[in-house]
Design a protein around this motif. Structure first.
Motif, PDB file in Angstrom:
ATOM      1  N   MET A   1       0.629  -1.334  -0.158  1.00  0.00           N
ATOM      2  CA  MET A   1      -0.126  -0.279   0.097  1.00  0.00           C
ATOM      3  C   MET A   1       1.002   1.101   0.220  1.00  0.00           C
ATOM      4  O   MET A   1       1.676   1.076   0.860  1.00  0.00           O
ATOM      5  N   PRO A   2       0.607   2.141  -0.822  1.00  0.00           N
ATOM      6  CA  PRO A   2       0.983   3.493  -0.835  1.00  0.00           C
ATOM      7  C   PRO A   2       0.456   4.821   0.416  1.00  0.00           C
ATOM      8  O   PRO A   2       0.205   4.371   0.851  1.00  0.00           O
ATOM      9  N   HIS A   3       2.321   4.751   0.893  1.00  0.00           N
ATOM     10  CA  HIS A   3       2.376   5.310   1.908  1.00  0.00           C
ATOM     11  C   HIS A   3       1.375   7.211   1.841  1.00  0.00           C
ATOM     12  O   HIS A   3       1.033   7.277   2.478  1.00  0.00           O
ATOM     13  N   THR A   4       2.363   7.629   0.865  1.00  0.00           N
ATOM     14  CA  THR A   4       2.523   9.043   0.697  1.00  0.00           C
ATOM     15  C   THR A   4       0.697  10.052   0.574  1.00  0.00           C
ATOM     16  O   THR A   4       0.576  11.128   1.090  1.00  0.00           O
ATOM     17  N   PRO A   5      -0.258   9.142  -0.174  1.00  0.00           N
ATOM     18  CA  PRO A   5      -1.776   9.390  -0.426  1.00  0.00           C
ATOM     19  C   PRO A   5      -1.635   9.830   1.447  1.00  0.00           C
ATOM     20  O   PRO A   5      -2.914  10.459   1.578  1.00  0.00           O
ATOM     21  N   ILE A   6      -2.081   8.556   2.103  1.00  0.00           N
ATOM     22  CA  ILE A   6      -2.514   8.949   3.138  1.00  0.00           C
ATOM     23  C   ILE A   6      -1.540   9.574   4.403  1.00  0.00           C
ATOM     24  O   ILE A   6      -2.483  10.269   4.898  1.00  0.00           O
ATOM     25  N   ILE A   7      -0.352  10.296   3.850  1.00  0.00           N
ATOM     26  CA  ILE A   7       0.786  11.341   4.686  1.00  0.00           C
ATOM     27  C   ILE A   7      -0.449  12.274   4.128  1.00  0.00           C
ATOM     28  O   ILE A   7      -0.377  13.487   5.054  1.00  0.00           O
ATOM     29  N   ASN A   8      -0.477  12.465   2.898  1.00  0.00           N
ATOM     30  CA  ASN A   8      -0.935  13.514   2.358  1.00  0.00           C
ATOM     31  C   ASN A   8      -2.800  14.348   2.891  1.00  0.00           C
ATOM     32  O   ASN A   8      -3.403  15.389   3.466  1.00  0.00           O
ATOM     33  N   THR A   9      -3.480  12.800   3.011  1.00  0.00           N
ATOM     34  CA  THR A   9      -4.134  13.017   3.719  1.00  0.00           C
ATOM     35  C   THR A   9      -4.830  13.403   4.837  1.00  0.00           C
ATOM     36  O   THR A   9      -5.845  13.947   5.132  1.00  0.00           O
ATOM     37  N   LEU A  10      -3.861  13.029   6.092  1.00  0.00           N
ATOM     38  CA  LEU A  10      -3.817  13.094   7.177  1.00  0.00           C
ATOM     39  C   LEU A  10      -2.806  14.759   7.639  1.00  0.00           C
ATOM     40  O   LEU A  10      -2.808  15.309   8.253  1.00  0.00           O
ATOM     41  N   SER A  11      -2.021  15.375   6.600  1.00  0.00           N
ATOM     42  CA  SER A  11      -1.155  16.346   5.937  1.00  0.00           C
ATOM     43  C   SER A  11       0.640  15.922   6.701  1.00  0.00           C
ATOM     44  O   SER A  11       0.520  15.747   7.346  1.00  0.00           O
ATOM     45  N   PRO A  12       0.649  16.543   5.875  1.00  0.00           N
ATOM     46  CA  PRO A  12       2.532  16.593   6.182  1.00  0.00           C
ATOM     47  C   PRO A  12       2.924  17.124   6.795  1.00  0.00           C
ATOM     48  O   PRO A  12       4.108  16.911   7.958  1.00  0.00           O
ATOM     49  N   SER A  13       2.332  18.102   7.260  1.00  0.00           N
ATOM     50  CA  SER A  13       2.361  18.844   8.881  1.00  0.00           C
ATOM     51  C   SER A  13       2.391  18.418   9.815  1.00  0.00           C
ATOM     52  O   SER A  13       2.818  18.594  11.016  1.00  0.00           O
ATOM     53  N   ARG A  14       1.200  17.988   9.444  1.00  0.00           N
ATOM     54  CA  ARG A  14       1.028  16.740  11.468  1.00  0.00           C
ATOM     55  C   ARG A  14       1.255  15.748  11.464  1.00  0.00           C
ATOM     56  O   ARG A  14       1.887  15.107  12.223  1.00  0.00           O
ATOM     57  N   MET A  15       2.122  15.126  10.283  1.00  0.00           N
ATOM     58  CA  MET A  15       2.901  13.477   9.617  1.00  0.00           C
ATOM     59  C   MET A  15       4.409  13.788  10.475  1.00  0.00           C
ATOM     60  O   MET A  15       4.628  13.321  10.017  1.00  0.00           O
ATOM     61  N   SER A  16       4.805  15.151  10.413  1.00  0.00           N
ATOM     62  CA  SER A  16       5.625  15.826   9.950  1.00  0.00           C
ATOM     63  C   SER A  16       6.514  14.962  11.851  1.00  0.00           C
ATOM     64  O   SER A  16       7.909  14.717  11.799  1.00  0.00           O
ATOM     65  N   THR A  17       5.877  15.410  13.073  1.00  0.00           N
ATOM     66  CA  THR A  17       6.155  14.528  14.447  1.00  0.00           C
ATOM     67  C   THR A  17       6.394  13.600  14.292  1.00  0.00           C
ATOM     68  O   THR A  17       7.695  13.089  14.567  1.00  0.00           O
ATOM     69  N   TYR A  18       5.733  12.677  13.703  1.00  0.00           N
ATOM     70  CA  TYR A  18       6.047  11.335  13.686  1.00  0.00           C
ATOM     71  C   TYR A  18       6.734  10.978  12.665  1.00  0.00           C
ATOM     72  O   TYR A  18       7.674   9.764  12.827  1.00  0.00           O
ATOM     73  N   LEU A  19       7.452  11.049  11.965  1.00  0.00           N
ATOM     74  CA  LEU A  19       8.149  11.209  10.009  1.00  0.00           C
ATOM     75  C   LEU A  19       9.543  11.263  10.760  1.00  0.00           C
ATOM     76  O   LEU A  19      10.143  10.742  11.591  1.00  0.00           O
ATOM     77  N   ASN A  20       9.953  12.954  11.657  1.00  0.00           N
ATOM     78  CA  ASN A  20      10.612  13.018  12.487  1.00  0.00           C
ATOM     79  C   ASN A  20      11.310  12.049  13.059  1.00  0.00           C
ATOM     80  O   ASN A  20      12.342  11.947  13.879  1.00  0.00           O
ATOM     81  N   ALA A  21      10.535  11.542  14.127  1.00  0.00           N
ATOM     82  CA  ALA A  21      10.637  10.118  14.948  1.00  0.00           C
ATOM     83  C   ALA A  21      10.967   9.267  14.200  1.00  0.00           C
ATOM     84  O   ALA A  21      11.883   8.244  15.129  1.00  0.00           O
ATOM     85  N   THR A  22      11.037   8.761  13.638  1.00  0.00           N
ATOM     86  CA  THR A  22      10.882   7.774  12.950  1.00  0.00           C
ATOM     87  C   THR A  22      12.069   7.684  11.199  1.00  0.00           C
ATOM     88  O   THR A  22      11.804   6.597  10.368  1.00  0.00           O
ATOM     89  N   ASN A  23      12.994   8.698  11.777  1.00  0.00           N
ATOM     90  CA  ASN A  23      14.218   9.240  10.201  1.00  0.00           C
ATOM     91  C   ASN A  23      13.172   8.836   9.483  1.00  0.00           C
ATOM     92  O   ASN A  23      13.935   8.211   8.268  1.00  0.00           O
ATOM     93  N   GLN A  24      11.593   9.704   9.149  1.00  0.00           N
ATOM     94  CA  GLN A  24      11.050  10.005   7.407  1.00  0.00           C
ATOM     95  C   GLN A  24      10.811   8.631   6.908  1.00  0.00           C
ATOM     96  O   GLN A  24      10.495   8.148   5.810  1.00  0.00           O
ATOM     97  N   ASP A  25      10.774   7.781   7.459  1.00  0.00           N
ATOM     98  CA  ASP A  25      10.268   6.433   7.040  1.00  0.00           C
ATOM     99  C   ASP A  25       8.473   6.123   7.154  1.00  0.00           C
ATOM    100  O   ASP A  25       8.021   5.938   8.500  1.00  0.00           O
ATOM    101  N   GLN A  26       8.371   6.267   6.382  1.00  0.00           N
ATOM    102  CA  GLN A  26       6.677   7.207   6.111  1.00  0.00           C
ATOM    103  C   GLN A  26       5.446   5.303   6.575  1.00  0.00           C
ATOM    104  O   GLN A  26       4.317   5.495   7.565  1.00  0.00           O
ATOM    105  N   ALA A  27       6.454   4.442   6.434  1.00  0.00           N
ATOM    106  CA  ALA A  27       5.527   3.271   7.402  1.00  0.00           C
ATOM    107  C   ALA A  27       5.326   2.948   8.769  1.00  0.00           C
ATOM    108  O   ALA A  27       4.143   3.218   9.503  1.00  0.00           O
ATOM    109  N   LYS A  28       6.887   3.484   9.467  1.00  0.00           N
ATOM    110  CA  LYS A  28       6.888   3.595  10.508  1.00  0.00           C
ATOM    111  C   LYS A  28       6.133   4.726  10.915  1.00  0.00           C
ATOM    112  O   LYS A  28       5.770   4.557  12.155  1.00  0.00           O
ATOM    113  N   ALA A  29       6.492   5.836  10.277  1.00  0.00           N
ATOM    114  CA  ALA A  29       5.773   7.045  11.288  1.00  0.00           C
ATOM    115  C   ALA A  29       4.006   6.966  11.068  1.00  0.00           C
ATOM    116  O   ALA A  29       2.790   6.986  12.236  1.00  0.00           O
ATOM    117  N   LEU A  30       3.746   6.090  10.294  1.00  0.00           N
ATOM    118  CA  LEU A  30       2.068   5.945  10.082  1.00  0.00           C
ATOM    119  C   LEU A  30       1.813   4.734  11.483  1.00  0.00           C
ATOM    120  O   LEU A  30       0.435   4.683  11.916  1.00  0.00           O
TER     121      LEU A  30
END
Length: 211
Positions: A1-30
């Motif tokens: 499953m592609p992760h970028t559309p989900i991150i875009n739906t939740l918003s990149p600004s909202r997801m930035s905290t989670y992406l920073n905490a997981t070294n920009q790993d989209q799957a782990k951030a979600l």
């Protein structure tokens, strides 16, 4: 499953905290995002019971001091800061209150109940009643210290609850510490209530599987 559309739906600004905490790993951030949502939901149960416990404790003090119609006591009003006086007035003016204190209690905020644990109420409320109303609190702790500790614990719980209500990240906070404070406050009031509620909490199980 592609992760970028989900991150875009939740918003990149909202997801930035989670992406920073997981070294920009989209799957782990979600995965972390979902866990954060799950632990937030799980915390609402003990927070609910803690708030009910505390507000009923304070309401008992107020009834003892000002009688069963305490929300309408002018002497209580005069002790309150302007903001909380307005809150009390608004609560007792709700259409379905009908001069019943029990109907006013749920209209008042957690912040209002916390305010009752400030220093100025030590002599009037807490020196006479705190250890009676919280029989399982540390018996050797002076009332002013215990009251101050309760105020500070309620402040931490309230601020975390506000973050949960606004769907903010809480995964960096010491949630074990907060749970200990919640459970202690309930236990101070009633060990039976604490024993009954604890098996229903899901917080510890979720903490053990934090991504």
């Amino acid at each position: 499953m592609p992760h970028t559309p989900i991150i875009n739906t939740l918003s990149p600004s909202r997801m930035s905290t989670y992406l920073n905490a997981t070294n920009q790993d989209q799957a782990k951030a979600l995965e972390l995002y979902i866990w954060n949502s799950q632990i937030s939901a799980a915390l609402l149960v003990p927070m609910h019971l803690c708030e009910i416990t505390i507000r009923n404790t304070v309401a008992q003090v107020l009834e003892t001091q000002f009688n069963a119609q305490w929300p309408w006591a002018r002497s209580l009003e005069l002790t309150l800061p302007k903001y909380f006086r307005a809150e009390l007035t608004k609560a007792r003016n709700q259409q379905d209150v009908r001069n019943r204190a029990s109907k006013v209690i749920p209209e008042l905020t957690f912040n209002f109940w916390q305010q009752m644990f400030v220093t100025k109420y030590d002599q009037q409320f807490w020196q006479p009643y705190l250890h009676t109303l919280l029989p399982n609190a540390p018996a050797n702790m002076p009332v002013d210290q215990l009251r101050a500790s309760i105020f500070n614990d309620l402040d931490k719980i309230r601020k975390l609850r506000n973050r949960i209500a606004h769907h903010e990240p809480i995964f960096k906070q010491d949630l074990n510490l907060i749970m200990n404070k919640i459970e202690s406050l309930i236990y101070f009031r009633c060990s039976n209530t604490s024993d009954w509620a604890t098996p229903y909490y899901q917080v510890q199980a979720l903490l053990q599987v934090k991504p």
